[in-house]
Design a protein around this motif. Structure first.
Motif, short mmCIF file in Angstrom:
data_model
loop_
_atom_site.label_atom_id
_atom_site.label_comp_id
_atom_site.label_asym_id
_atom_site.label_seq_id
_atom_site.Cartn_x
_atom_site.Cartn_y
_atom_site.Cartn_z
N SER A 79 -2.19 -12.76 -6.86
CA SER A 79 -2.79 -11.49 -7.22
C SER A 79 -1.73 -10.45 -7.62
CB SER A 79 -3.66 -10.99 -6.07
OG SER A 79 -4.54 -9.99 -6.49
N LEU A 80 -1.61 -9.37 -6.88
CA LEU A 80 -0.61 -8.34 -7.16
C LEU A 80 0.80 -8.94 -7.21
CD1 LEU A 80 0.29 -5.36 -7.47
CD2 LEU A 80 0.24 -5.21 -4.96
N GLY A 81 1.07 -9.94 -6.38
CA GLY A 81 2.39 -10.56 -6.38
C GLY A 81 2.76 -11.15 -7.72
N GLY A 82 1.76 -11.70 -8.44
CA GLY A 82 2.03 -12.22 -9.77
C GLY A 82 2.42 -11.12 -10.74
N LEU A 83 1.75 -9.97 -10.65
CA LEU A 83 2.11 -8.84 -11.50
C LEU A 83 3.52 -8.35 -11.21
CD1 LEU A 83 -1.21 -6.75 -11.46
CD2 LEU A 83 -0.29 -8.10 -13.35
N MET A 84 3.88 -8.34 -9.94
CA MET A 84 5.24 -7.90 -9.57
C MET A 84 6.29 -8.84 -10.15
SD MET A 84 4.70 -5.37 -7.11
CE MET A 84 5.72 -5.49 -5.71
N ALA A 116 -1.86 1.82 -9.93
CA ALA A 116 -1.58 1.88 -11.36
C ALA A 116 -1.30 0.50 -11.93
CB ALA A 116 -0.40 2.82 -11.63
N LEU A 117 -0.50 -0.29 -11.23
CA LEU A 117 -0.17 -1.63 -11.72
C LEU A 117 -1.40 -2.52 -11.75
CD1 LEU A 117 1.92 -3.64 -12.69
CD2 LEU A 117 2.55 -4.07 -10.30
N LEU A 118 -2.26 -2.42 -10.75
CA LEU A 118 -3.47 -3.24 -10.71
C LEU A 118 -4.45 -2.84 -11.81
CD1 LEU A 118 -4.01 -3.40 -6.86
CD2 LEU A 118 -3.59 -5.35 -8.36
N ARG A 119 -4.55 -1.57 -12.10
CA ARG A 119 -5.44 -1.12 -13.18
C ARG A 119 -4.93 -1.58 -14.54
NH1 ARG A 119 -5.27 3.99 -10.48
NH2 ARG A 119 -3.87 4.71 -12.14
N ILE A 128 0.82 -1.21 0.00
CA ILE A 128 0.00 0.00 0.00
C ILE A 128 0.86 1.26 0.00
CG2 ILE A 128 -1.77 1.32 1.22
CD1 ILE A 128 -2.76 -1.26 -0.03
N PHE A 129 1.76 1.37 0.96
CA PHE A 129 2.53 2.60 1.11
C PHE A 129 3.88 2.54 0.41
CE2 PHE A 129 -0.21 2.26 4.91
CZ PHE A 129 -1.01 3.37 4.67
N GLY A 130 4.28 1.36 -0.01
CA GLY A 130 5.55 1.24 -0.70
C GLY A 130 5.40 1.39 -2.20
N SER A 131 6.49 1.67 -2.87
CA SER A 131 6.50 1.82 -4.31
C SER A 131 6.58 0.44 -4.97
CB SER A 131 7.70 2.67 -4.74
OG SER A 131 8.00 2.48 -6.10
N THR A 132 5.72 0.20 -5.97
CA THR A 132 5.82 -1.08 -6.69
C THR A 132 7.14 -1.17 -7.44
OG1 THR A 132 4.57 -0.09 -8.53
CG2 THR A 132 3.33 -1.40 -6.94
N ASP A 133 7.63 -0.06 -7.94
CA ASP A 133 8.92 -0.08 -8.63
C ASP A 133 10.03 -0.51 -7.69
OD1 ASP A 133 7.80 0.73 -11.02
OD2 ASP A 133 8.27 2.86 -10.72
N ALA A 134 10.00 -0.01 -6.46
CA ALA A 134 11.03 -0.38 -5.48
C ALA A 134 10.94 -1.86 -5.14
CB ALA A 134 10.88 0.47 -4.22
N ALA A 135 9.72 -2.37 -5.02
CA ALA A 135 9.53 -3.79 -4.71
C ALA A 135 10.02 -4.66 -5.86
CB ALA A 135 8.07 -4.07 -4.40
N VAL A 136 9.73 -4.26 -7.08
CA VAL A 136 10.20 -5.00 -8.25
C VAL A 136 11.72 -4.98 -8.32
CG1 VAL A 136 10.28 -4.98 -10.78
CG2 VAL A 136 8.10 -4.74 -9.60
#
Length: 206
Positions: free
Chosen positions: A69-74, A121-124, A42-50
C-alpha cells in the motif's frame, strides 16, 4: 541488478514493521536476505521516510523492494527522487498507484483526515509516473473486505480499501489480481509466491 538476492520490505498506513514479518519469512525461505523498513506513517513526514530509505539504499548492494500500500508509494518516490539507487525490481502489494479514492473522501473533513495523518497528500496523489529502468510489478486484491469500502463506496472490484483500477498504471512490468483483501495480501501465500517469482524473473508466474 536483476540477480539481486536482497529485499527490503515497507509496511503500509497504520501498520507496524511487524506486519511485514510473515511476508519477509517467505522471501527468506525462497533464498532472499530481507530487511524491514519502519517509518511513522501518520505523524511522521513522508519526505523524511523517503529520504531515510534513500540513505539506506545509497551505495549498497543491489536490492529489491516490496511495499504494501503506502509502502509501495514510498519506494517509488525514493526511486523517482534518486534514479541511481541500486534497486533492481519493486513489488507493490495493493498500492494505489493512481491515487486512493478512499483517501480523497477522508480528506474532505478535518476529523476523518486525521486518519491519514501526514501521508494524506501522497495517498491522494499516488504515483505520477513510474521510475525508469526499474521493473515494477503489482499484486492487487479483489476480496472486498475492509473499512475503506464504507468510505469510498466502490462500484468496481476492490480489496476493501483500494480499487483494482487504482493499482493499474501505464509502465508496469506486470499486474496480477488475486483473491485477497487489502490487509490479507500480507499473509497470502499466493501473494508471496507471486512476489518471489517477480523478483526472480521480472514477471508473475501464472
Amino acid at each position: 541488478m536483476a540477480a539481486a538476492r536482497r529485499a527490503l520490505l515497507l509496511h503500509g498506513l497504520w501498520m507496524p514493521p511487524l506486519a511485514m514479518r510473515r511476508f519477509a519469512a517467505r522471501l527468506r525461505t525462497a533464498g532472499f536476505t530481507t530487511g524491514i523498513i519502519g517509518y511513522r506513517s501518520i505523524f511522521g513526514s513522508t519526505d523524511a521516510a523517503v529520504d531515510a530509505l534513500r540513505a539506506r539504499l545509497r551505495g549498497g548492494e543491489p536490492t529489491h523492494l516490496v511495499g504494501h500500500s503506502l509502502g509501495g508509494l514510498m519506494a517509488l518516490q525514493a526511486l523517482q527522487a534518486e534514479p541511481a539507487l541500486p534497486v533492481a525490481r519493486v513489488v507493490c502489494l495493493g498500492t494505489p498507484l493512481c491515487g486512493s479514492g478512499a483517501a480523497r473522501v477522508l480528506s474532505r473533513r478535518a476529523l476523518t483526515a486525521l486518519y491519514l495523518g501526514r501521508s494524506a497528500a501522497l495517498l491522494r496523489q499516488g504515483c505520477v509516473a513510474l521510475p525508469e529502468g526499474v521493473e515494477v510489478g503489482m499484486v492487487a486484491g479483489s476480496r472486498p473486505r475492509g473499512l475503506g469500502a464504507l468510505v469510498a463506496r466502490f462500484d468496481e472490484p476492490h480489496d476493501g480499501t483500494v480499487a483494482v483500477a487504482e493499482t493499474r498504471l501505464p509502465g508496469l512490468a506486470d499486474h496480477v489480481v488475486i483473491d485477497a483483501s487489502h490487509s490479507g495480501l500480507l499473509v497470502s501465500a499466493e501473494a508471496a509466491r507471486l512476489a518471489i517469482g517477480f523478483l526472480r524473473d521480472g514477471r508473475f508466474a501464472r
